[in-house]
Design a protein around this motif. Structure first.
Motif, PDB file in Angstrom:
ATOM      1  N   SER A  97       0.889  -1.042   0.208  1.00 53.48           N
ATOM      2  CA  SER A  97      -0.304   0.001  -0.002  1.00 53.48           C
ATOM      3  C   SER A  97       0.866   1.236  -0.056  1.00 53.48           C
ATOM      4  O   SER A  97       2.214   1.208   0.937  1.00 53.48           O
ATOM      5  CB  SER A  97      -1.071  -0.182   1.736  1.00 53.48           C
ATOM      6  N   TYR A  98       0.947   2.183  -1.383  1.00 52.00           N
ATOM      7  CA  TYR A  98       1.251   3.236  -0.526  1.00 52.00           C
ATOM      8  C   TYR A  98       1.183   4.314   0.116  1.00 52.00           C
ATOM      9  O   TYR A  98      -0.858   4.354   1.183  1.00 52.00           O
ATOM     10  CB  TYR A  98       1.547   4.392  -2.127  1.00 52.00           C
ATOM     11  N   LEU A  99       1.416   5.172   0.382  1.00 53.58           N
ATOM     12  CA  LEU A  99       1.785   6.829   1.714  1.00 53.58           C
ATOM     13  C   LEU A  99       2.515   7.477   1.517  1.00 53.58           C
ATOM     14  O   LEU A  99       3.350   7.108   0.739  1.00 53.58           O
ATOM     15  CB  LEU A  99       2.322   5.424   2.778  1.00 53.58           C
ATOM     16  N   PRO A 100       1.704   8.267   0.885  1.00 53.28           N
ATOM     17  CA  PRO A 100       2.144   9.738   0.678  1.00 53.28           C
ATOM     18  C   PRO A 100       3.213  10.230   1.737  1.00 53.28           C
ATOM     19  O   PRO A 100       2.903  10.174   2.659  1.00 53.28           O
ATOM     20  CB  PRO A 100       1.354  10.724   0.697  1.00 53.28           C
ATOM     21  N   LYS A 101       4.140  10.726   1.635  1.00 53.66           N
ATOM     22  CA  LYS A 101       5.109  11.590   2.037  1.00 53.66           C
ATOM     23  C   LYS A 101       6.390  12.231   1.195  1.00 53.66           C
ATOM     24  O   LYS A 101       7.408  12.682   0.933  1.00 53.66           O
ATOM     25  CB  LYS A 101       5.822  10.536   2.584  1.00 53.66           C
ATOM     26  N   PHE A 112       7.096   5.025  -5.827  1.00 57.46           N
ATOM     27  CA  PHE A 112       5.971   3.502  -5.392  1.00 57.46           C
ATOM     28  C   PHE A 112       4.943   3.665  -6.361  1.00 57.46           C
ATOM     29  O   PHE A 112       4.213   5.086  -5.808  1.00 57.46           O
ATOM     30  CB  PHE A 112       5.573   3.662  -3.758  1.00 57.46           C
ATOM     31  N   TRP A 113       4.361   2.474  -6.737  1.00 56.03           N
ATOM     32  CA  TRP A 113       2.992   2.550  -7.097  1.00 56.03           C
ATOM     33  C   TRP A 113       1.812   3.000  -5.750  1.00 56.03           C
ATOM     34  O   TRP A 113       1.843   2.552  -5.640  1.00 56.03           O
ATOM     35  CB  TRP A 113       3.225   1.142  -7.764  1.00 56.03           C
ATOM     36  N   SER A 114       1.264   3.893  -6.690  1.00 57.61           N
ATOM     37  CA  SER A 114      -0.131   4.366  -6.457  1.00 57.61           C
ATOM     38  C   SER A 114      -1.267   3.620  -7.047  1.00 57.61           C
ATOM     39  O   SER A 114      -1.575   4.138  -8.200  1.00 57.61           O
ATOM     40  CB  SER A 114       0.005   5.641  -5.892  1.00 57.61           C
ATOM     41  N   GLY A 115      -2.205   3.263  -6.337  1.00 59.47           N
ATOM     42  CA  GLY A 115      -3.504   2.848  -7.495  1.00 59.47           C
ATOM     43  C   GLY A 115      -4.470   3.699  -7.067  1.00 59.47           C
ATOM     44  O   GLY A 115      -5.015   3.624  -8.685  1.00 59.47           O
ATOM     45  N   CYS A 116      -4.444   4.239  -6.742  1.00 60.17           N
ATOM     46  CA  CYS A 116      -5.636   5.351  -6.551  1.00 60.17           C
ATOM     47  C   CYS A 116      -5.125   5.887  -7.809  1.00 60.17           C
ATOM     48  O   CYS A 116      -6.077   6.490  -8.275  1.00 60.17           O
ATOM     49  CB  CYS A 116      -6.045   5.655  -5.232  1.00 60.17           C
ATOM     50  N   LEU A 117      -3.921   6.865  -7.805  1.00 57.01           N
ATOM     51  CA  LEU A 117      -3.411   7.338  -9.069  1.00 57.01           C
ATOM     52  C   LEU A 117      -2.800   6.842 -10.468  1.00 57.01           C
ATOM     53  O   LEU A 117      -2.967   7.141 -11.138  1.00 57.01           O
ATOM     54  CB  LEU A 117      -2.397   7.982  -8.370  1.00 57.01           C
ATOM     55  N   GLY A 118      -2.676   5.049  -9.666  1.00 57.24           N
ATOM     56  CA  GLY A 118      -2.858   4.631 -11.465  1.00 57.24           C
ATOM     57  C   GLY A 118      -1.419   4.859 -11.498  1.00 57.24           C
ATOM     58  O   GLY A 118      -1.174   5.118 -12.982  1.00 57.24           O
ATOM     59  N   LYS A 119      -0.245   5.412 -11.224  1.00 56.67           N
ATOM     60  CA  LYS A 119       1.117   5.287 -11.758  1.00 56.67           C
ATOM     61  C   LYS A 119       2.097   5.698 -10.639  1.00 56.67           C
ATOM     62  O   LYS A 119       1.878   5.377  -9.151  1.00 56.67           O
ATOM     63  CB  LYS A 119       1.293   7.112 -12.194  1.00 56.67           C
ATOM     64  N   SER A 120       3.395   5.556 -10.553  1.00 58.42           N
ATOM     65  CA  SER A 120       4.611   5.889  -9.734  1.00 58.42           C
ATOM     66  C   SER A 120       4.290   6.949  -9.092  1.00 58.42           C
ATOM     67  O   SER A 120       4.929   7.928 -10.030  1.00 58.42           O
ATOM     68  CB  SER A 120       5.460   5.368 -10.171  1.00 58.42           C
ATOM     69  N   VAL A 121       4.627   7.056  -7.919  1.00 50.85           N
ATOM     70  CA  VAL A 121       4.608   8.967  -7.442  1.00 50.85           C
ATOM     71  C   VAL A 121       5.567   8.115  -6.150  1.00 50.85           C
ATOM     72  O   VAL A 121       5.721   8.347  -5.239  1.00 50.85           O
ATOM     73  CB  VAL A 121       4.105   9.136  -6.896  1.00 50.85           C
ATOM     74  N   LYS A 122       6.025   9.707  -5.257  1.00 55.66           N
ATOM     75  CA  LYS A 122       6.759  10.093  -4.804  1.00 55.66           C
ATOM     76  C   LYS A 122       6.333   9.570  -3.321  1.00 55.66           C
ATOM     77  O   LYS A 122       5.483  10.304  -3.078  1.00 55.66           O
ATOM     78  CB  LYS A 122       7.702  11.288  -4.648  1.00 55.66           C
ATOM     79  N   GLY A 123       6.738   8.603  -2.711  1.00 58.17           N
ATOM     80  CA  GLY A 123       6.594   8.402  -1.079  1.00 58.17           C
ATOM     81  C   GLY A 123       7.124   7.649  -0.174  1.00 58.17           C
ATOM     82  O   GLY A 123       8.046   7.181  -0.740  1.00 58.17           O
ATOM     83  N   LEU A 124       6.238   6.997   0.639  1.00 55.33           N
ATOM     84  CA  LEU A 124       6.451   5.329   0.807  1.00 55.33           C
ATOM     85  C   LEU A 124       5.506   3.954   0.770  1.00 55.33           C
ATOM     86  O   LEU A 124       4.439   4.560   0.247  1.00 55.33           O
ATOM     87  CB  LEU A 124       6.744   5.862   2.816  1.00 55.33           C
ATOM     88  N   GLU A 125       6.235   2.897   1.002  1.00 59.76           N
ATOM     89  CA  GLU A 125       5.006   1.833   0.749  1.00 59.76           C
ATOM     90  C   GLU A 125       5.339   0.781   1.870  1.00 59.76           C
ATOM     91  O   GLU A 125       6.581   1.022   2.570  1.00 59.76           O
ATOM     92  CB  GLU A 125       5.264   0.781  -0.530  1.00 59.76           C
ATOM     93  N   ILE A 126       4.216   0.628   2.580  1.00 58.08           N
ATOM     94  CA  ILE A 126       4.370  -0.921   3.662  1.00 58.08           C
ATOM     95  C   ILE A 126       3.750  -2.072   2.706  1.00 58.08           C
ATOM     96  O   ILE A 126       2.862  -1.761   1.308  1.00 58.08           O
ATOM     97  CB  ILE A 126       3.002  -0.750   4.651  1.00 58.08           C
ATOM     98  N   GLY A 127       4.308  -3.210   3.020  1.00 59.61           N
ATOM     99  CA  GLY A 127       3.112  -4.625   2.625  1.00 59.61           C
ATOM    100  C   GLY A 127       2.805  -4.932   3.664  1.00 59.61           C
ATOM    101  O   GLY A 127       3.317  -5.200   4.848  1.00 59.61           O
TER     102      GLY A 127
END
Length: 414
Positions: A97-101, A112-127
């Motif tokens: 899951s992508y987390l904005p940061k 990291f890939w953001s499913g909501c935005l449909g593209k890779s954006v700067k931030g964090l990700e948790i598994g």
């Protein structure tokens, strides 16, 4: 002065105390802090920062900072919680899951890939690891692990998929306490994920193939005479129009037809248990289909489809944690503190579910509303403040109905 013991938060406190009593190595101050912080995450309004916790909680800002640095076995805590409150029919779900940061100095900050935005954006990700109760139709968290950035992955000689597989492998003994089935979305139908997980653990994977997957029928006829290797395959499976003489019809209703087959997955280099699902509209063909599979060759095709559909429940955990328990609010730049925050946020959602939803009989359950739970906890927090400062006795008969109205103030329908 405190409200009577039938207030909202007492159920969560008692629940957390029961689970903590099963975990070794916790002293009393640490135990009290864990109870306090989980209830606070369900009560707090505004940003989930250390200063915000000081405003609403019972500890100072420095104490929260120091306590967040210490380790805590969230995985074992949530395993015990799920075993007590979910039915025996369970699966493990895994999803990043992508987390904005913002900023520049947060550890593992990357695209990291953001499913909501449909593209890779700067931030964090948790598994995110979760457990889904098939009969309960809901998910509870197990653990959230921060995903390394590309720089660290290169230093380790790993790809992103290698990292995801390693998360499962490292926790195989604990996860096996929950279920033998790990359900992941179609992104993970790669040999670099499924190969190591199946080889190094006794877990089985359920996932989904692309509609152009390279699959072959297995040859089951007599061996031909002459030299050479025996025939293994009987042609490519054309997924747009399968050979229904070779498939077995497992289930049919007004919405789906499920066909089953053991076949060869070329990319995975292994046999898989295929569940080919045709979608219907009131019993009529729609032309739409999906291809699910399991590495367990004995698993019923209907369960493969049911497990994959149930996997989506983990998305509601992320949604609730982001909206109501501050999953995206952590402003620390310390990996230990971020790990504690991410897991406390998700664990608080699981505790709320166990205390206010799963404690009821299945027939009596309505939709789970974390918004209502948070409203109750916040109202209770403020009401306690008034009672203690104005020295009002909550046990007086004339006060009880008024207090109940105040506790329910602002609730919405589930």
């Amino acid at each position: 002065m405190r409200l009577s013991t039938n207030d909202a938060s007492s159920k969560s406190q008692a629940l957390v105390e029961t689970i903590l009593s099963k975990i070794d190595g916790l002293n009393k101050p640490r135990r009290n802090f864990i109870i306090s912080i989980i209830v606070l995450y369900l009560s707090l309004r505004g940003r989930y920062t250390f200063k915000g916790m000081e405003r609403y909680g019972t500890y100072c800002e420095k104490t929260y900072r120091l306590q967040f640095e210490k380790s805590f076995d969230f995985l074992q805590f949530n395993i015990e919680l799920s075993k007590e409150h979910l039915g025996a029919h369970r699966i493990i779900a895994f999803d990043p899951s992508y987390l904005p940061k913002s900023g520049k100095h947060t550890p593992q900050l990357d695209k990291f890939w953001s499913g909501c935005l449909g593209k890779s954006v700067k931030g964090l990700e948790i598994g995110g690891l979760g457990v889904v109760g098939i009969d309960d139709h809901t998910a509870m968290p197990l653990e959230a692990i921060q995903t390394p950035g590309q720089k660290e992955l290169k230093e380790k000689g790993q790809s992103l998929v290698d990292h995801y597989a390693q998360l499962i492998i490292e926790r195989k003994e604990q996860l096996r306490q929950v279920s033998k089935y790990v359900v992941v979305d179609g992104y993970f139908s790669k040999i670099s994920f499924i190969g190591p997980v199946c080889k190094q653990t006794d877990l089985e994977v359920v996932s989904k193939f692309r509609k152009d997957a390279d699959l072959k029928y297995l040859y089951a006829g007599p061996r031909e005479k002459g030299r050479g290797r025996p025939k293994k395959y009987n042609g490519k499976i054309k997924l747009k129009k399968i050979d229904k003489d070779q498939f077995q019809l497992l289930h049919e209703d007004q919405e789906v037809k499920i066909w089953g087959l053991i076949c060869w997955a070329v990319r995975l280099k292994r046999k898989v248990n295929l569940a080919y699902v045709e979608f219907l509209d009131e019993g009529q063909p729609t032309g739409r289909y999906a291809v699910y599979f399991s590495t367990d060759l004995e698993l019923d095709g209907q369960l493969i489809y049911a497990y994959y559909k149930a996997r989506y429940q983990i998305e509601f955990l992320f949604r609730d944690a982001k909206q109501y328990t501050g999953l995206t609010h952590c402003q620390s730049r310390d990996e230990k503190k971020m790990h504690f925050h991410f897991n406390t946020s998700l664990t608080a959602v699981g505790v709320a579910k166990a205390a206010h939803y799963l404690d009821q009989d299945v027939e009596l359950r309505n939709g789970f509303s974390l918004a209502n739970v948070k409203t109750s906890y916040f109202n209770e927090l403020i009401l306690d403040l008034f009672l203690s400062n104005f020295e009002i006795d909550p046990e007086l008969e004339k006060n009880k109905s008024a207090l109940q109205r105040l506790l329910n103030f602002g609730k919405i329908a589930a």
